[in-house]
Enzyme design. Structure first.
Site, PDB file in Angstrom:
ATOM      1  N   ASN A  37      -8.251  -9.070  10.451  1.00  0.00           N
ATOM      2  CA  ASN A  37      -6.866  -8.676  10.832  1.00  0.00           C
ATOM      3  C   ASN A  37      -7.029  -8.002  12.301  1.00  0.00           C
ATOM      4  OD1 ASN A  37      -4.002  -9.486  10.756  1.00  0.00           O
ATOM      5  ND2 ASN A  37      -3.644  -7.357  10.280  1.00  0.00           N
ATOM      6  N   SER A 126       0.742   4.614   1.777  1.00  0.00           N
ATOM      7  CA  SER A 126       2.109   4.040   2.330  1.00  0.00           C
ATOM      8  C   SER A 126       3.310   4.772   1.588  1.00  0.00           C
ATOM      9  CB  SER A 126       2.126   2.428   2.249  1.00  0.00           C
ATOM     10  OG  SER A 126       3.298   2.277   2.430  1.00  0.00           O
ATOM     11  N   TYR A 150       1.471  -4.931  -3.073  1.00  0.00           N
ATOM     12  CA  TYR A 150       0.919  -4.317  -2.066  1.00  0.00           C
ATOM     13  C   TYR A 150       1.102  -2.423  -2.163  1.00  0.00           C
ATOM     14  CZ  TYR A 150       0.656  -1.475   2.408  1.00  0.00           C
ATOM     15  OH  TYR A 150       0.317  -0.604   3.391  1.00  0.00           O
ATOM     16  N   LYS A 154      -1.912   0.295  -3.297  1.00  0.00           N
ATOM     17  CA  LYS A 154      -1.811   1.725  -2.729  1.00  0.00           C
ATOM     18  C   LYS A 154      -1.846   2.860  -3.688  1.00  0.00           C
ATOM     19  CE  LYS A 154      -2.561   0.556   1.699  1.00  0.00           C
ATOM     20  NZ  LYS A 154      -3.774   0.949   2.200  1.00  0.00           N
ATOM     21  N   ASN A 200       6.291  -7.014  10.469  1.00  0.00           N
ATOM     22  CA  ASN A 200       7.356  -5.553  10.968  1.00  0.00           C
ATOM     23  C   ASN A 200       8.150  -5.822  12.004  1.00  0.00           C
ATOM     24  OD1 ASN A 200       5.564  -4.440   8.884  1.00  0.00           O
ATOM     25  ND2 ASN A 200       4.403  -3.700  10.402  1.00  0.00           N
TER      26      ASN A 200
HETATM   27  N1  LIG Z   1       1.064  -0.499   9.792  1.00  0.00           N
HETATM   28  C1  LIG Z   1       1.950  -0.101   8.909  1.00  0.00           C
HETATM   29  O1  LIG Z   1       3.094  -0.472   8.890  1.00  0.00           O
HETATM   30  C2  LIG Z   1       1.290   0.500   7.701  1.00  0.00           C
HETATM   31  C3  LIG Z   1       2.078   1.465   7.158  1.00  0.00           C
HETATM   32  C4  LIG Z   1       1.724   2.058   5.814  1.00  0.00           C
HETATM   33  C5  LIG Z   1       0.211   2.305   5.549  1.00  0.00           C
HETATM   34  N2  LIG Z   1      -0.528   1.112   6.289  1.00  0.00           N
HETATM   35  C6  LIG Z   1      -1.932   1.073   5.808  1.00  0.00           C
HETATM   36  O2  LIG Z   1      -2.691   1.962   6.903  1.00  0.00           O
HETATM   37  C7  LIG Z   1      -3.806   0.910   7.054  1.00  0.00           C
HETATM   38  C8  LIG Z   1      -4.157   0.478   8.523  1.00  0.00           C
HETATM   39  O3  LIG Z   1      -2.945  -0.231   8.868  1.00  0.00           O
HETATM   40  P1  LIG Z   1      -2.844  -1.229  10.052  1.00  0.00           P
HETATM   41  O4  LIG Z   1      -1.518  -1.351  10.295  1.00  0.00           O
HETATM   42  O5  LIG Z   1      -3.880  -0.511  11.164  1.00  0.00           O
HETATM   43  O6  LIG Z   1      -3.386  -2.590   9.715  1.00  0.00           O
HETATM   44  P2  LIG Z   1      -4.446  -3.644  10.671  1.00  0.00           P
HETATM   45  O7  LIG Z   1      -4.334  -4.911   9.710  1.00  0.00           O
HETATM   46  O8  LIG Z   1      -4.069  -3.705  11.936  1.00  0.00           O
HETATM   47  O9  LIG Z   1      -5.914  -2.843  10.105  1.00  0.00           O
HETATM   48  C9  LIG Z   1      -6.659  -3.160   9.013  1.00  0.00           C
HETATM   49  C10 LIG Z   1      -8.286  -3.198   9.472  1.00  0.00           C
HETATM   50  O10 LIG Z   1      -8.679  -3.506   8.289  1.00  0.00           O
HETATM   51  C11 LIG Z   1      -9.667  -4.675   8.671  1.00  0.00           C
HETATM   52  N3  LIG Z   1     -10.091  -5.188   7.295  1.00  0.00           N
HETATM   53  C12 LIG Z   1      -9.172  -5.790   6.306  1.00  0.00           C
HETATM   54  N4  LIG Z   1      -9.886  -6.175   5.208  1.00  0.00           N
HETATM   55  C13 LIG Z   1     -11.170  -5.544   5.260  1.00  0.00           C
HETATM   56  C14 LIG Z   1     -12.471  -5.650   4.661  1.00  0.00           C
HETATM   57  N5  LIG Z   1     -12.393  -6.042   3.381  1.00  0.00           N
HETATM   58  N6  LIG Z   1     -13.513  -5.099   5.183  1.00  0.00           N
HETATM   59  C15 LIG Z   1     -13.468  -4.412   6.300  1.00  0.00           C
HETATM   60  N7  LIG Z   1     -12.421  -4.394   7.213  1.00  0.00           N
HETATM   61  C16 LIG Z   1     -11.116  -5.063   6.534  1.00  0.00           C
HETATM   62  C17 LIG Z   1      -8.820  -5.516   9.467  1.00  0.00           C
HETATM   63  O11 LIG Z   1      -9.792  -6.476  10.015  1.00  0.00           O
HETATM   64  C18 LIG Z   1      -7.981  -4.605  10.202  1.00  0.00           C
HETATM   65  O12 LIG Z   1      -8.921  -4.481  11.487  1.00  0.00           O
HETATM   66  C19 LIG Z   1      -3.788  -0.213   5.962  1.00  0.00           C
HETATM   67  O13 LIG Z   1      -4.423   0.247   5.023  1.00  0.00           O
HETATM   68  C20 LIG Z   1      -2.298  -0.384   5.546  1.00  0.00           C
HETATM   69  O14 LIG Z   1      -2.117  -0.565   4.508  1.00  0.00           O
HETATM   70  C21 LIG Z   1      -0.205   0.503   7.208  1.00  0.00           C
END
Ligand SMILES: NC(=O)c1ccc[n+]([C@@H]2O[C@H](COP(=O)([O-])OP(=O)(O)OC[C@H]3O[C@@H](n4cnc5c(N)ncnc54)[C@H](O)[C@@H]3O)[C@@H](O)[C@H]2O)c1
Length: 339
Positions: A37, A126, A150, A154, A200
């Site tokens: 992603n 989260s 999801y 978490k 989002n």
């Molecule tokens: N953005 C939000 O609104 C939000 C809110 C609460 C929590 N989070 C948590 O924060 C973290 C980061 O979120 P984000 O918004 O930067 O998301 P994002 O998708 O931009 O970043 C996640 C990254 O993890 C990588 N990834 C996914 N699966 C993988 C795997 N199996 N092995 C290696 N890499 C993998 C993706 O390529 C991506 O670069 C996530 O765990 C998400 O659940 C995000």
């Protein structure tokens, strides 16, 4: 001092901003990402921004040997674990995949840490772990009752961390419960680049403002809120990134693991967000009202006071900063990291 940090998911939205904050604070992040992603261009831009050759490994957190090799080769002393799948709606149709990446992936990473003897980890959790608020603002001791796969994954990882730490005296963790990260680094070189239709609010608004989508769909205007639309706690991604540096410092100083909310404590409605973004961008944001989305709740916002007490951190950027920086990123990169 903890110095070399394995950052899983470091090419992603929050991870890339955290890498920037880590480098500014004198840490050496090592990125491990499978780019499911994200885009490797984010890492190139980070390197250019920091004038530093940030090591990056393309790979999957479910590959325990690869994680262990990365920890060993770069002599990492801690981990910040962002990698995972994050779309609530998608998790309802791909539950097995979400458990696999989020829970099995975290287990694999912890196993690798155990194999190599790395015992400090910060985990991206989260606010969804709270489920439907029984009391506001949400404090860390609010009951945990996620309403979708999801959020369940978490919470499952939070419990995994707690159980492993109880069985391994040396392991210390920091669980960070994010509210709604928005905005972008003020350089406009890194930012949120969702694949397909954004799930989002802010990236959707930004894509409407820049002319990439026709109109925003507002899901419900009959909630019990001042203007009838849902209220959320939005936090600038650079504030969130800074909190990771503070959390790492805390993990080093403290004998205790911790769980902490990262939000601003302020709630803004969907219509507030549209108005603020229209004002920051000078664009009109057409929108249509549709029915409520299943599973959405009226109001969610944090009590951020424990973060200030524990980490000495609080969000300093306001809604205007969030909209201005998100808009600057969107206009400088109308198609995200694609050329
Ligand atoms: N953005 C939000 O609104 C939000 C809110 C609460 C929590 N989070 C948590 O924060 C973290 C980061 O979120 P984000 O918004 O930067 O998301 P994002 O998708 O931009 O970043 C996640 C990254 O993890 C990588 N990834 C996914 N699966 C993988 C795997 N199996 N092995 C290696 N890499 C993998 C993706 O390529 C991506 O670069 C996530 O765990 C998400 O659940 C995000």
């Amino acid at each position: 001092m903890l110095r070399t940090v394995l950052v899983t998911g470091g090419a992603g939205y929050i991870g890339s901003h955290a890498c920037l904050a880590l480098i500014k604070a004198g840490y050496d992040p090592i990125i491990l990402d499978n780019f499911s992603n994200s885009n490797a261009v984010a890492i190139q831009r980070l390197r250019a921004l920091c004038q530093k050759d940030i090591p990056a490994i393309e790979g999957d957190i479910r590959d325990t040997n690869l994680c262990a090799k990365a920890l060993r080769d770069y002599e990492c002393d801690s981990v910040i674990h962002f990698a995972g799948l994050k779309a609530v709606g998608e998790s309802q149709t791909k539950a097995l995949e979400y458990y696999d990446v989020n829970l099995v992936g975290s287990h694999s990473l912890l196993r690798a840490m155990q194999d190599v003897g790395v015992n400090r980890i910060i985990f991206s959790s989260s606010a969804t772990v709270y489920g439907v608020p029984k009391a506001l603002p949400l404090k860390e001791n609010h009951p945990l009752a996620p309403t979708n796969p999801y959020g369940q994954t978490k919470l499952a990882v939070e419990r995994l961390l707690s159980d492993v730490a109880a069985s391994e005296a040396n392991l210390k963790y920091g669980i960070l419960r994010y509210f709604n990260p928005v905005g972008a680094d003020s350089s406009s070189r890194i930012g949120e680049d969702p694949r397909g239709v954004p799930s989002n609010l802010m990236p959707f608004i930004a894509q409407v403002a820049v002319g990439r989508r026709e109109a925003l769909m507002v899901f419900g205007n009959d909630y019990d809120t001042p203007d009838g639309t849902g209220v959320r706690d939005y936090i600038h991604v650079s504030d969130l990134a800074d909190a990771h540096v503070k959390a790492l410092e805390k993990l080093e100083d403290s004998a205790e693991s911790f769980i902490v909310n990262l939000g601003t404590g302020k709630g803004y409605s969907v219509l507030d967000m549209i108005e603020a973004f229209a004002s920051a961008s000078g664009q009109s944001i057409p929108y249509n009202i549709s029915n409520r989305r299943v599973g959405d709740v009226a109001v969610v916002y944090s009590d951020p006071s424990y973060a200030e007490k524990l980490l000495g951190w609080k969000a300093v950027r306001e809604l205007d900063d969030m909209c201005r920086d998100h808009w600057a990123w969107q206009t400088a990169n109308p198609r995200g990291y694609e050329k």
